[in-house]
Motif scaffolding. Structure first.
Motif, short mmCIF file in Angstrom:
data_model
loop_
_atom_site.label_atom_id
_atom_site.label_comp_id
_atom_site.label_asym_id
_atom_site.label_seq_id
_atom_site.Cartn_x
_atom_site.Cartn_y
_atom_site.Cartn_z
N VAL A 854 -131.55 120.44 -25.19
CA VAL A 854 -130.32 121.18 -25.44
C VAL A 854 -130.38 122.56 -24.81
CG1 VAL A 854 -128.88 122.15 -27.28
CG2 VAL A 854 -129.97 119.92 -27.55
N GLY A 855 -129.27 123.02 -24.35
CA GLY A 855 -129.20 124.38 -23.82
C GLY A 855 -129.83 124.50 -22.46
N GLN A 856 -130.14 123.40 -21.90
CA GLN A 856 -130.82 123.42 -20.61
C GLN A 856 -129.97 122.61 -19.66
OE1 GLN A 856 -132.60 124.16 -17.99
NE2 GLN A 856 -134.46 124.22 -19.22
N ASN A 857 -129.32 123.26 -18.73
CA ASN A 857 -128.43 122.44 -17.93
C ASN A 857 -129.05 121.93 -16.63
OD1 ASN A 857 -128.58 124.92 -16.74
ND2 ASN A 857 -126.46 124.94 -16.08
N ILE A 858 -130.26 122.36 -16.37
CA ILE A 858 -130.86 121.91 -15.12
C ILE A 858 -131.43 120.51 -15.24
CG2 ILE A 858 -132.72 122.35 -13.51
CD1 ILE A 858 -132.07 125.20 -13.66
N ILE A 859 -131.89 120.18 -16.41
CA ILE A 859 -132.39 118.83 -16.59
C ILE A 859 -131.28 118.02 -17.25
CG2 ILE A 859 -134.15 117.38 -17.62
CD1 ILE A 859 -136.03 119.64 -17.59
N ILE A 860 -130.78 117.07 -16.48
CA ILE A 860 -129.67 116.27 -17.01
C ILE A 860 -130.14 115.37 -18.13
CG2 ILE A 860 -127.97 114.54 -16.54
CD1 ILE A 860 -128.12 115.20 -13.70
N GLY A 861 -131.32 114.82 -17.88
CA GLY A 861 -131.80 113.88 -18.88
C GLY A 861 -133.23 113.51 -18.56
N THR A 862 -133.80 112.68 -19.39
CA THR A 862 -135.16 112.26 -19.12
C THR A 862 -135.25 110.75 -19.13
OG1 THR A 862 -135.70 112.37 -21.46
CG2 THR A 862 -136.21 114.30 -20.14
N THR A 870 -140.11 111.73 -17.32
CA THR A 870 -139.69 112.44 -16.12
C THR A 870 -138.35 113.09 -16.34
OG1 THR A 870 -140.76 110.67 -14.92
CG2 THR A 870 -139.41 112.18 -13.64
N GLY A 871 -138.25 114.35 -15.96
CA GLY A 871 -137.00 115.07 -16.14
C GLY A 871 -136.13 114.91 -14.89
N ILE A 872 -134.91 114.45 -15.11
CA ILE A 872 -134.02 114.27 -13.94
C ILE A 872 -133.23 115.55 -13.76
CG2 ILE A 872 -132.28 112.80 -12.94
CD1 ILE A 872 -133.56 110.61 -14.15
N LEU A 873 -133.33 116.12 -12.59
CA LEU A 873 -132.75 117.44 -12.37
C LEU A 873 -131.32 117.36 -11.86
CD1 LEU A 873 -135.76 119.07 -10.53
CD2 LEU A 873 -135.14 119.30 -12.93
N ASP A 874 -130.56 118.31 -12.30
CA ASP A 874 -129.20 118.44 -11.78
C ASP A 874 -129.26 119.41 -10.61
OD1 ASP A 874 -126.60 119.00 -11.18
OD2 ASP A 874 -125.97 119.26 -13.26
N LEU A 875 -129.10 118.87 -9.46
CA LEU A 875 -129.27 119.66 -8.25
C LEU A 875 -128.31 120.84 -8.21
CD1 LEU A 875 -131.12 119.46 -6.02
CD2 LEU A 875 -129.60 117.94 -4.84
N CYS A 876 -127.09 120.57 -8.57
CA CYS A 876 -126.09 121.64 -8.49
C CYS A 876 -126.41 122.77 -9.44
CB CYS A 876 -124.71 121.07 -8.79
SG CYS A 876 -124.40 119.59 -7.87
N ALA A 877 -126.86 122.40 -10.62
CA ALA A 877 -127.21 123.45 -11.58
C ALA A 877 -128.42 124.23 -11.07
CB ALA A 877 -127.52 122.82 -12.93
N LEU A 878 -129.31 123.53 -10.42
CA LEU A 878 -130.50 124.17 -9.88
C LEU A 878 -130.12 125.22 -8.86
CD1 LEU A 878 -133.48 123.61 -10.30
CD2 LEU A 878 -133.43 122.08 -8.37
N VAL A 879 -129.22 124.80 -7.99
CA VAL A 879 -128.80 125.73 -6.94
C VAL A 879 -128.10 126.92 -7.56
CG1 VAL A 879 -127.25 126.01 -4.99
CG2 VAL A 879 -128.58 123.94 -5.21
#
Lengths: 1020, 170
Positions: A854-862, A870-879
């Motif tokens: 929660v509160g973490q938008n870079i990891i979409i899900g696991t 494994t944490g699946i990253l949200d590329l757009c949020a990362l950028v």
């Protein structure tokens, strides 16, 4: 010797002159009674220069023909003749003959001009005898008023001028032109030198005053001279060169003209005193045309490979500038080297890179030719076709200035002609049928070109009777080209493509089918040679559209450079699917042998392998450890490394230093694709991917079909380019080279995303969708640059910001002090780099993911991958985290507060896209299939729908069809997305009613595309 | 440009390959290179040693020793090449002996390997004798004649025939 040069120049110039001639004649034909003055003049000038030039180089055949044509056009110019169909047909016939001969630069190809010339002179005579044209009388036995021997004719001789003697009625002329005699006299002086003049005494000078002039002028044609002076001479005579007395009786004025085709007395032929000998003997004898009439009416002149091209001057100027810059860079480079200043060298190198790249692009552009060059000939083709078929056809041409590489433009004329012919012949109905069907009697064919998605798209549309897919299906079954079940299963679009199969062309049922299919497979292969793809769309009764996608250029292709036994080879990227790297003991353990052949298990599928060194029979070498030279491996028996315990023990040291399983072993398997089959090619090293210039093979090398060309690499070495299908054949891998499209099954297999799993240095694992990634590189920490507290990394010619996960995600362990980092460059709008310590694997994800912390938008899900969380990253949020506003803020403003239904059965993807949409202010409702989406749309106001295509229960196509057939939602903005092959999916999507289609791989593009259709909808 | 109908002497460039001295008429030679790296072409017939890139131009390299003697290909990583003109470059020379059709030279340059280059000799046409009849017919085909030098016979070769080996080899 010089003669050859002049002749060549003449032909080159003549070719130029004729470029627009045919168009001009056709334009004249269209304009009827009121020809455009500019067009007529241009045509006249062209014919006139050709005539003059031909005379200069002693090509009398051409001269005569051009002259006859020029006369007729001259009459049109004066207004005495109208360009009727008969006249223009004659002109076109003449042009055809001229073109054939000039294109091949050989006068011997000029045949059967007699009839044309007769026809043309006939026209001229007819007009003349109608009495409208001013008839300059020519009287061969007229008294000469001037005694040439007494006149000073030096200027005539010196400048090889033409000598006229003519009489004017001054009073009449002055009245007509409203000028004084002095002004008239001046006018005459302006075109030449008046050698003598004489007033005849008359009774009544106020009414008539004949005046005789002896004029020396460069104007050789009285029909230009007098109308140019705006006078009608009472009589005139043009002296032949022989009649001009020479100064010492010695020199002759060698002139090349015969007189104009005058009516009463034919002029004596002026034979040129030929100073130069006829053309050189080095040319091989050309084949003579046997029978002109055997050429079909709508023939298209085949262009001879030009030895010279036209380049826009601005391009040359640009090149000059760039070369100037190159020199400056070179000088700086030299200075720095002498000074030993290596620091600045990297800066200069950057500049060198940029300049070189620009020069490369500019030079490539010089090879580009506008498609219009090919399109323009179709006006003639269609005109002739409409005559022979008896149908009225109108041709629309657009996009003529779209440019393609010269080699492509030169070669698409034939297949395009075939398609246009088909459209006219089989597509368009006869006038009566059209009227019965409620269509206008005039059939329309439109030929257009435009840029689309980095390729050039050429379209041929007709509004004829279209193609009936049912008939196609039944015909295909009859011919045994496909089974009944396959035929019923295929969509209409797939049915249209049956036409392109080879078996189809033997059909003679011109009446049963819409007639197409004669030679369509030939057309397809012609385009395929240039990497072109054909698509057919049709609506029965309404018309057909044939669409061809061509690459911009052939000469440069992206390729994978590899080495085998120290030799470099290149493999075109288009054939490469992926590269697998085996190292350590994998090299021997993962490759299995079946029946003497090697195979490799690639994600559950068996891949036949071949070793490039074996196929090319390259002898194995080894590096001599002392001299570091490559030497032939003289071992008689390659050691058997498959078994864990080798039976021949070459290696005395047992234990961890066993070479068979040494970590230094490495092997690359390049997974290549030919048609629908794959195979793997084993090579020792992969050097790089490069854009290479393809150079053609020597004749001797062509025999060895494994090679497709030669290229020179960046370091100056030469590499051979491999022809992949041929390689497959030689290596014994059976490949299906025909491009059959298999009917795709409706699984949601496509939604399984491939993910790249990596770690940031600690125990945590992360993953990014592979389709969103561009490349993975290993870089040294030293290569990173810092600025303003942020790290950047060099990528091509620019720098990209580097994201370290530990900086944006809390509580994870860091990269550590490894000198090397992997950087992952994603394929989004603007590139960024993501730092990784170790690349772990590529895996297929399952569809289920757990929501992220929660509160973490870079990891979409696991997800559990390989037993690890494994944490699946949200590329757009990362950028966004590292460079807020990296995407233009325009995006955000435009789609604020819209309601969008996202229809997607893969929870992973809907989470990914959904989060992105939400991030830019869109209200997203998710539906897992079409039916749910329909319900949502019915009950809540919605601004647009983005839908996946393949879903269970109700797929995207059905959803679109439903929406489009309902009153309320007919114009709802609909966008389709899919991971399917774009060339298959897009037309189907558009067909079903979607406004646009985007591939799932490119998130920002999905957004911008959707935004466009939303704006369009708003404007309606 | 004056044309010599019967040239009484010709310029021949001589070179050594595998201990045999050969010669070419200098008018067909475009360039003689120093040692350059040669890229072998796998699977190609043995008469072709490989390809060489000179200033961006790709030149096909042939081995005379293999064409004549059917020797095994010598594997080299560097080689000296004698590059023959293309048809275009030869263009203006019309009076030419041997009278092979200049077309044969083609439009892509070809070069021949050699070990060392010798002198350029001025040879009287009368000094060029026919090829000895006891040589293999196959080889005689490629030779224009033998130059009778005191120290060593020089085999004068016909470049055109060498380049078009396909059509002549049985």
């Amino acid at each position: 010797m010089a003669q050859n040069d002049f002749v060549d120049e003449f032909f080159a110039e003549a070719r130029e002159q004729l470029l627009t001639a045919e168009e001009d004649v056709l334009a004249l034909e269209q304009s009827g009674e009121h020809p455009d003055a500019e067009t007529v003049n241009r045509l006249f000038r062209a014919l006139h220069s050709i005539k003059g030039g031909a005379a200069c180089v002693d090509l009398n055949g051409i001269k005569e023909l051009a002259h006859a044509m020029e006369n007729v056009v001259g009459l049109v110019r004066e207004g005495s003749a109208a360009p009727t169909r008969a006249v223009t047909q004659l002109l076109l016939d003449g042009l055809d003959r001229l073109k054939t001969c000039i294109a091949s630069a050989d006068e011997r190809l000029l045949t059967d001009t007699g009839t044309v010339i007769e026809g043309l002179t006939g026209v001229v005579n007819e007009i003349r005898t109608q009495g409208n044209a001013p008839k300059p009388e020519k009287d061969g036995t007229a008294e000469h008023y001037f005694d040439l021997k007494r006149c000073d004719l030096s200027v005539v001789r010196a400048q090889s001028l033409h000598l006229y003697e003519f009489a004017l009625d001054i009073v009449l002329e002055c009245k007509k032109s409203n000028c004084t005699p002095a002004e008239l006299y001046q006018k005459i002086c302006s075109v030449g030198t008046i050698i003598a003049d004489y007033n005849e005494p008359v009774k009544d000078p106020a009414r008539t005053m004949p005046c005789f002039f002896l004029l020396a002028t460069v104007i050789d044609d009285p029909e230009i001279l007098f109308p140019g002076l705006e006078v009608i001479p009472v009589s005139f005579y043009r002296y032949t060169p022989e009649e001009i007395p020479s100064a010492n009786g010695g020199d002759r004025v060698a002139r090349a003209e015969t007189g104009a085709a005058e009516i009463k007395k034919p002029l004596p032929e002026n034979k040129t005193t030929a100073v130069k000998s006829t053309s050189g003997k080095n040319r091989p004898a050309p084949k003579l045309l046997t029978d002109d009439d055997s050429r079909p009416a709508a023939s298209v002149a085949v262009p001879v490979d030009e030895q010279a091209v036209r380049i826009p001057v601005e391009l040359l100027d640009k090149l000059m500038n760039l070369v100037g810059e190159l020199v400056v860079v070179r000088n700086r480079n030299t200075q720095l080297i002498i000074a030993g200043n290596t620091q600045e060298l990297s800066v200069v190198n950057q500049r060198l890179n940029t300049v070189t790249m620009e020069i490369q692009m500019t030079v490539m552009r010089t090879r580009m030719r506008p498609v219009g060059n090919v399109f323009s000939r179709f006006t003639r083709v269609v005109r002739d076709l409409s005559r022979t078929l008896g149908k009225e056809i109108e041709l629309d041409i657009s996009g003529g200035d779209v440019e393609l590489d010269k080699s492509i433009v030169d070669n698409i004329a034939e297949p395009l002609t075939h398609l246009v012919r088909n459209a006219a012949d089989h597509g368009l109905e006869a006038a009566e049928d059209r009227l019965l069907a409620g269509k206008p009697a005039v059939g329309h064919i439109s030929l257009s070109a435009r840029h689309q998605a980095g390729m050039v798209n050429i379209r041929i549309d007709d509004d004829g009777k279209g193609i009936d897919p049912h008939l196609l299906r039944s015909a295909a079954i009859e011919k045994g080209l496909c089974t009944l079940s396959a035929a019923t299963a295929m969509t209409d679009r797939e049915a249209f493509e049956l036409i392109l199969l080879p078996g189809f062309s033997t059909a003679s049922e011109v009446t049963d089918l819409s007639g197409r299919g004669v030679g369509m497979d030939v057309v397809k292969t012609s385009f395929q040679k240039f990497g072109g793809i054909i698509e057919i769309q049709s609506a029965a009764g309404a018309g057909t559209t044939i669409s061809i996608n061509l690459p911009l250029t052939l000469a440069i292709i992206p390729a994978l450079i590899l080495t085998v036994e120290g030799q470099c080879f290149a493999i075109p990227q288009v054939n490469v699917n992926e590269v697998v790297w085996l190292h350590g003991d994998e090299v021997y353990q993962s490759i299995h042998e079946i029946d003497d052949k090697e195979v490799y298990w690639l994600r559950g599928k068996m891949l036949p392998l071949m070793r490039l060194s074996k196929v090319l029979e390259i002898r194995p070498t080894y590096r001599d450890p002392e001299t570091n030279e490559r030497k032939m491996d003289r071992r008689k028996q390659a050691p058997d490394r498959r078994q864990k315990q080798g039976n021949v023990n070459h290696d005395k040291r047992k234990g961890p230093r066993d070479r068979r399983t040494s970590i230094l072993n490495s092997l690359y398997i390049i997974v290549l694709q030919v048609g629908s089959d794959q195979f793997g090619l084993c090579v020792e090293t992969i050097v790089d991917t490069e854009e290479i210039v393809v150079k053609p093979l020597h004749e001797h090398l062509e025999k060895c079909r494994v090679y497709a060309g030669i290229t020179v690499l960046g370091d100056g070495s030469t590499a051979l380019i491999i022809d992949v299908p041929e390689l497959a054949r030689t290596g014994g891998v059976r490949c299906d080279t025909t491009d059959t499209k298999t009917v795709k099954s409706r699984s949601s297999d496509d939604d399984r995303q491939k993910m790249l799993v990596f770690s940031a240095g600690g125990k945590e694992r992360f993953a990014l969708p592979l389709s969103l990634l561009l490349r993975v590189d290993e870089v040294s920490v030293n290569e990173l640059q810092t600025s303003g507290g942020r790290e950047y990394l060099r990528f091509g010619n620019s720098v990209v910001p580097l994201v370290r996960l530990e900086k944006v995600i809390n509580n994870i362990s860091i990269c550590g002090d490894s000198p090397y980092l992997f950087t992952i460059i994603p394929r989004i709008g603007k590139p960024i780099g993501v730092a990784a310590a170790e690349i772990i694997d590529i895996v297929d994800t399952e569809n289920s993911i757990e929501p992220g912390p929660v509160g973490q938008n870079i990891i979409i899900g696991t997800q559990l991958v390989d037993g690890h969380l494994t944490g699946i990253l949200d590329l757009c949020a990362l950028v966004d985290a590292v460079e807020p506003g990296w995407y233009s803020s325009e995006d955000r403003n435009k789609i604020k507060q819209r309601r969008v239904v996202l229809v997607e059965d893969s929870s992973f993807f809907s989470a990914l896209l959904g989060s992105y949409l939400r991030g830019i202010g869109v209200l997203v409702t998710v539906a897992v299939n079409g039916r749910e989406a329909l319900e949502i749309v019915e009950h809540t106001p919605v601004d647009g729908v983005i839908s996946d295509l393949e879903m269970p229960v109700m797929d995207g196509f059905e959803l679109a069809r439903h929406l489009r057939s309902s009153e309320n939602h007919r114009s709802l903005p609909l966008m389709g997305i899919s991971a399917m092959d774009e060339t298959v999916a897009r037309p189907r999507a558009l067909d079903a009613g979607f406004d646009a289609f985007c591939s799932k791989g490119n998130l920002p593009r999905i957004i911008s595309c959707f935004e466009t259709i939303l704006t369009k909808a708003k404007m309606r | 440009m004056a044309r010599k109908k019967n040239m009484s002497s010709r310029q021949i460039v001589t070179f050594l390959l595998d201990d045999v001295v050969y010669g070419f008429d200098i008018r067909i030679i475009k360039e003689i290179t120093p040692s350059v790296p040669i890229t072998p072409v796998p699977l190609i017939r043995h008469e072709i040693s490989g390809i060489v890139t000179i200033r961006g131009l790709v030149v096909l390299v042939m081995d005379i020793a293999v064409i004549l003697g059917g020797n095994k290909q010598s594997i080299r990583s560097m080689a000296q090449i004698m590059i023959v003109k293309t048809t275009r470059e030869l263009g203006t020379v019309t009076d030419f002996r041997p009278s092979f059709d200049a077309e044969v030279l083609g439009d892509k340059p070809v070069g021949f390997l050699f070990d060392a280059v010798g002198d350029i000799l001025s040879v009287e046409t009368s000094a060029i004798e026919g090829t000895p009849s006891h040589l293999k017919e196959h080889n005689r085909h490629y030779m224009e004649g033998v130059i009778n030098l005191k120290s060593q016979p020089v085999i004068l070769l016909n470049a055109g025939k060498l380049i078009s080996i396909d059509t002549t080899v049985s």
